[in-house]
Design a protein around this motif. Sequence first.
Motif, mmCIF file in Angstrom:
data_model
loop_
_atom_site.group_PDB
_atom_site.id
_atom_site.type_symbol
_atom_site.label_atom_id
_atom_site.label_comp_id
_atom_site.label_asym_id
_atom_site.label_seq_id
_atom_site.Cartn_x
_atom_site.Cartn_y
_atom_site.Cartn_z
ATOM 1 N N LEU A 252 0.822 -1.214 0.000
ATOM 2 C CA LEU A 252 0.000 0.000 0.000
ATOM 3 C C LEU A 252 0.853 1.261 0.000
ATOM 4 C CD1 LEU A 252 -2.886 -1.133 2.366
ATOM 5 C CD2 LEU A 252 -2.878 -1.002 -0.127
ATOM 6 N N HIS A 253 2.029 1.230 0.634
ATOM 7 C CA HIS A 253 2.956 2.366 0.506
ATOM 8 C C HIS A 253 3.365 2.537 -0.949
ATOM 9 C CE1 HIS A 253 3.266 3.561 4.591
ATOM 10 N NE2 HIS A 253 3.902 2.496 5.032
ATOM 11 N N ALA A 254 3.634 1.408 -1.623
ATOM 12 C CA ALA A 254 3.995 1.483 -3.039
ATOM 13 C C ALA A 254 2.849 2.090 -3.845
ATOM 14 C CB ALA A 254 4.330 0.088 -3.567
ATOM 15 N N LYS A 255 1.632 1.674 -3.528
ATOM 16 C CA LYS A 255 0.470 2.205 -4.242
ATOM 17 C C LYS A 255 0.331 3.709 -3.998
ATOM 18 C CE LYS A 255 -4.490 1.448 -4.885
ATOM 19 N NZ LYS A 255 -5.705 0.783 -4.361
ATOM 20 N N GLU A 256 0.549 4.137 -2.776
ATOM 21 C CA GLU A 256 0.482 5.565 -2.460
ATOM 22 C C GLU A 256 1.551 6.352 -3.213
ATOM 23 O OE1 GLU A 256 0.893 5.389 1.726
ATOM 24 O OE2 GLU A 256 -1.212 4.946 2.105
ATOM 25 N N ASN A 257 2.660 5.675 -3.488
ATOM 26 C CA ASN A 257 3.744 6.323 -4.233
ATOM 27 C C ASN A 257 3.531 6.262 -5.740
ATOM 28 O OD1 ASN A 257 5.192 7.063 -1.952
ATOM 29 N ND2 ASN A 257 6.313 5.114 -1.878
ATOM 30 N N GLY A 258 2.416 5.698 -6.165
ATOM 31 C CA GLY A 258 2.088 5.697 -7.584
ATOM 32 C C GLY A 258 2.149 4.365 -8.286
ATOM 33 N N ALA A 259 2.524 3.306 -7.575
ATOM 34 C CA ALA A 259 2.597 1.994 -8.215
ATOM 35 C C ALA A 259 1.202 1.509 -8.601
ATOM 36 C CB ALA A 259 3.253 0.983 -7.284
ATOM 37 N N LYS A 260 1.109 0.874 -9.765
ATOM 38 C CA LYS A 260 -0.135 0.261 -10.205
ATOM 39 C C LYS A 260 -0.213 -1.137 -9.593
ATOM 40 C CE LYS A 260 -0.562 3.735 -13.126
ATOM 41 N NZ LYS A 260 -1.513 4.847 -12.882
ATOM 42 N N VAL A 261 -1.317 -1.441 -8.947
ATOM 43 C CA VAL A 261 -1.501 -2.751 -8.327
ATOM 44 C C VAL A 261 -2.587 -3.503 -9.091
ATOM 45 C CG1 VAL A 261 -2.099 -4.020 -6.229
ATOM 46 C CG2 VAL A 261 -0.771 -1.887 -6.076
ATOM 47 N N ILE A 262 -2.216 -4.678 -9.591
ATOM 48 C CA ILE A 262 -3.120 -5.502 -10.409
ATOM 49 C C ILE A 262 -3.277 -6.863 -9.746
ATOM 50 C CG2 ILE A 262 -3.504 -6.526 -12.684
ATOM 51 C CD1 ILE A 262 -1.459 -4.480 -13.786
ATOM 52 N N VAL A 263 -4.489 -7.364 -9.713
ATOM 53 C CA VAL A 263 -4.756 -8.720 -9.229
ATOM 54 C C VAL A 263 -5.444 -9.512 -10.336
ATOM 55 C CG1 VAL A 263 -6.081 -10.128 -7.603
ATOM 56 C CG2 VAL A 263 -4.901 -8.066 -6.801
ATOM 57 N N VAL A 264 -4.873 -10.675 -10.656
ATOM 58 C CA VAL A 264 -5.500 -11.631 -11.562
ATOM 59 C C VAL A 264 -5.731 -12.901 -10.759
ATOM 60 C CG1 VAL A 264 -5.268 -12.961 -13.685
ATOM 61 C CG2 VAL A 264 -4.391 -10.612 -13.585
ATOM 62 N N ASP A 265 -6.978 -13.306 -10.606
ATOM 63 C CA ASP A 265 -7.311 -14.385 -9.679
ATOM 64 C C ASP A 265 -8.690 -14.941 -10.055
ATOM 65 O OD1 ASP A 265 -8.220 -15.637 -6.982
ATOM 66 O OD2 ASP A 265 -6.165 -15.032 -6.558
ATOM 67 N N PRO A 266 -8.929 -16.236 -9.820
ATOM 68 C CA PRO A 266 -10.274 -16.763 -10.067
ATOM 69 C C PRO A 266 -11.322 -16.149 -9.131
ATOM 70 C CG PRO A 266 -8.670 -18.544 -9.927
ATOM 71 C CD PRO A 266 -7.988 -17.302 -9.454
ATOM 72 N N ARG A 267 -10.860 -15.568 -8.026
ATOM 73 C CA ARG A 267 -11.744 -15.084 -6.960
ATOM 74 C C ARG A 267 -11.453 -13.623 -6.665
ATOM 75 N NH1 ARG A 267 -10.466 -15.869 -1.233
ATOM 76 N NH2 ARG A 267 -12.346 -15.653 0.053
ATOM 77 N N PHE A 268 -12.496 -12.843 -6.402
ATOM 78 C CA PHE A 268 -12.305 -11.452 -5.995
ATOM 79 C C PHE A 268 -11.927 -11.450 -4.520
ATOM 80 C CE2 PHE A 268 -13.577 -7.255 -4.478
ATOM 81 C CZ PHE A 268 -12.971 -6.436 -5.433
ATOM 82 N N THR A 269 -10.636 -11.324 -4.258
ATOM 83 C CA THR A 269 -10.091 -11.467 -2.914
ATOM 84 C C THR A 269 -10.015 -10.117 -2.205
ATOM 85 O OG1 THR A 269 -7.842 -11.116 -3.715
ATOM 86 C CG2 THR A 269 -8.661 -13.391 -3.692
ATOM 87 N N ARG A 270 -9.619 -10.167 -0.941
ATOM 88 C CA ARG A 270 -9.391 -8.917 -0.213
ATOM 89 C C ARG A 270 -8.239 -8.126 -0.830
ATOM 90 N NH1 ARG A 270 -10.247 -9.954 6.299
ATOM 91 N NH2 ARG A 270 -12.269 -11.007 6.150
ATOM 92 N N THR A 271 -7.287 -8.836 -1.392
ATOM 93 C CA THR A 271 -6.198 -8.147 -2.096
ATOM 94 C C THR A 271 -6.753 -7.444 -3.332
ATOM 95 O OG1 THR A 271 -4.740 -9.944 -1.363
ATOM 96 C CG2 THR A 271 -3.878 -8.417 -3.017
ATOM 97 N N ALA A 272 -7.647 -8.108 -4.044
ATOM 98 C CA ALA A 272 -8.266 -7.487 -5.216
ATOM 99 C C ALA A 272 -9.022 -6.223 -4.837
ATOM 100 C CB ALA A 272 -9.206 -8.480 -5.890
#
Length: 973
Positions: A252-272
Amino acid sequence: MLLTRKSSSVSSAPSRLSRNAAGMLGRTIDRRTFLKRSGVTLGAGAVATQLPFNILEKAEAAQDAGGKIEVKRTICTHCSVGCAIDAVVQNGVWIRQEPVFDSPINLGAHCAKGASIREHGMTHDSHRLKTPMKLVGGKWQKVSWDQALKEVSDKLLAIRKESGPDATFWIGSSKHSNEQSYLFRKFVSMFGTNNMDHQARICHSTTVAGVANTWGYGAMTNSYNDEQNSKCILFFGSNAAEAHPVSMLHTLHAKENGAKVIVVDPRFTRTAARADTYYRIRSGTDVAFLWGMLHHIFKNGWEDKDYIKARVYGMDKVREEVAKWTPEEVEKVTGMKEAEVRDVAETMAKNKPSTIVWAMGQTQHTNGNAIVRASCILQLALGNVGTSGGGCNIYRGHDNVQGATDIGPNPDSLPGYYGIAPGSWAHFARVWGVDLDWLKKQFASEAMMTKPGLTVSRWQDAVMEKNEFIDQDSNLRAVVFWGHAPNSQNRGKEMVEAMKKLDLLVVIDPYPSATAAMAAMVRQDGVYLLPAATQMETDGSATSSNRSIQWREKVIDPLFESRTDQMIMYQLADKFGYAKEFTAKIKVVKGKGGMLEPDMEDTLREVNRGVWTIGYTGITPERLQAHMRNLHVFDVKTLRAKGGKDAKTGYVLDGDYYGLPWPCYGNAALKHPGSPNLYDTSKHVMDGGGNFRANFGVERDGVNLLAEDGSHSKGADLTTGYPELDHVLLKKLGWWDELTEDEKKAAEGKNWKTDLSGGMIRVFMKSHGCHPFGNAKARAVVWNFPDGVPLHREPLYSPRPDLIEKYPTHADQKNRWRVPVLFKTVQDANKDAVKTYPLILTSGRLVEYEGGGDETRSNPWLAELQQEMFVEINPKDANDRGVKNNEYVWVKTPSKAQIKVKTQVTERVASGTVFCPFHFAGHFEGRDLLDKYPEGAAPIVRGEAVNTATTYGYDIVTMMQETKTTLCQVVKA
């Protein structure tokens, strides 16, 4: 938790805290900095960040009840993040705990499991195994330690005499410390068998094999912290928000710094839910998706051509396979649209450095090794390996599964991945201080000494299979579960039948585990339970996912009648007649009750003397303990010490990376700082830099396997590729005379892995800036696996029979790891299984529980959070079956097993897929096994194990089990 101030003074007024926090809202800072700048004390700060500022009031110091108070620094025993804990102990009683905000890893945070870990030290209403027990007439009976040790050792020795040492199987633990894991490998070796394994087989064995065979070491290349330097993070096969919650601080620090976070998963997880982008994929089609990404990358010229030319072998062969994976074919197989796959590829390629994160979502498949290799190849194509913010961030499971894999009970290698060839045994005979001929005689034969043992995933087959089909003299007659949960393995119904057939079953664990109940369900006798201490009741080190090693202080003495694992090993070694050899080079000290046990610090020193391959040699107890006392000097992003001396020893911390992430080469005198990011040529090797390993020869079919001219670690005297270091190479280079005379004697005829003096490493690295394991290209193509280039192969139980002919599984194997393994036979027999079992069944973790769950489901605080085993099912599928939310259903699979669970009707899963967590046990096909546990030791929460119902299926290289893709039907109970 109880938070107690350390002084009667107040650090800051609420208004000041509010003003400070408000002033920082506009910029990203880490948790540690926030706490320090806020001026709050350690304990209060950990909670203050979770509270509205207007409810913070002046704290009053708590009044201590009296007695000696000590603070013991330890590491959480749950997942592999490695969160530091300060345990407050008064008169030997663990009274409270604090998260360590100075830790560069957890930054003062805990997840639910870490926050309740003090339950380890609770005696009131404890659900632990308190005394040795044996099964008599189907009932658990208390026995003394003396009786238990005598009966267990007598039975094991009798089986050894009658059927040979290979009639036994020893399951170690990823909860063991590094030192205990190391001792366990030695202990079972001296019993005379390679039939040993542990949890890594069923969680990340495909990672270890696939990644090591790509570029050298089978481990996470970077770190949780280094994600803060990433510009794009792809979670593919990981639900970190539940499986590794505290790691998300760095994401989440990386995301706040501008990193794009992508999740590919069969399930919509808490990470997603925390990602910028989420795309759904059909379970079991990972290679197709990765090749679909590379199709777009190659088509658009987004690959790093210079990097590939200098540092990668075989990418042209990969291009040929990738060309087949057109967007249309990828969608047909994975269900993902062209725009979705292209979006992921383009985002990764245009936001570098980019990293990929995976866990068991990639590994637990029948083609798991191919999936992880394809992920590595993706990163090689993008030039993302060996760079900060890039790499493959592979999240391991248990707190020390990395360390147990590194130096513990692997059936095909000695500590440090030395293998089990004659030269490896000779090396460790020297390290252990035993006669090699004596060691050879412990085995049935020298042939069996150098033959990989059985795997934990297949032990039941070694019991049940016809003897003529097993590659050892006898079927298994005895199995020892030493800190392992059977419900974490597939084919649970068949495992119960194997337990029934054994002559002897032994459980050594702080908790009776599901093993006790499963065995008591079908047996009347021949089962023993021995209470082991927890990691809070001993000292030792643990290796986090990022390869950092942390030292645990002993918090409390072993509770009840439990004994430390090292004490139990020593006492059994004494019964077996080799206690002297077991500790020939290790100091033996008095432990609980004045009984003897190997010293953990001295055990690590023996590791330091022998494990050169992966650089455990520089990781001494003294250096680790200095790190633990000075967490505040390590940078949160780089993990590097900013400077200073350890007040207790005077050790200079300058330049060290936190926890000396392996490889930490040479001996302690060399003072290698550790390697934060593997294969990083931008740094000098003595600064943590490196390059790819020359572990596969110098050429293949006339093609160079070594790095090209100009590709080398910073400052290296050799500016081209070179093979691994041995005495011949050092002489050819003219550097031999830089060794001392004593070093020459030790190094003659040796290589860098067997030179116990460390002299060759010192000269090569410190004097010439070169890497002892050579400088080669990473392999996009391998020749020691069935598939040289990773291929998509449909699961054995595929929901798409129309794709099986085009993407078939492997042919059956007559012998893999001592037993036959079926592929094509199973797939063909179940080609139409989808007609009866139309739903894909996948499994995964919950934030509340860990592993098999016996310990965490016995914790009252965690048990309250999740009280039922369940199946997630899409509203459409539920409606089609007349099922509503929170109703009991049967989940039935082609194995003919069925489990009774509650429903969670949710769109987290797509229609056609259901999900079950894998932490539950204590029910079996609708039956509560409460009466099968020792009285008072059953977990508070019991439920069906999903792996009672999971089906047959194994990775061809490692025997990893398939638990992520099978078929099922759900019917109302």
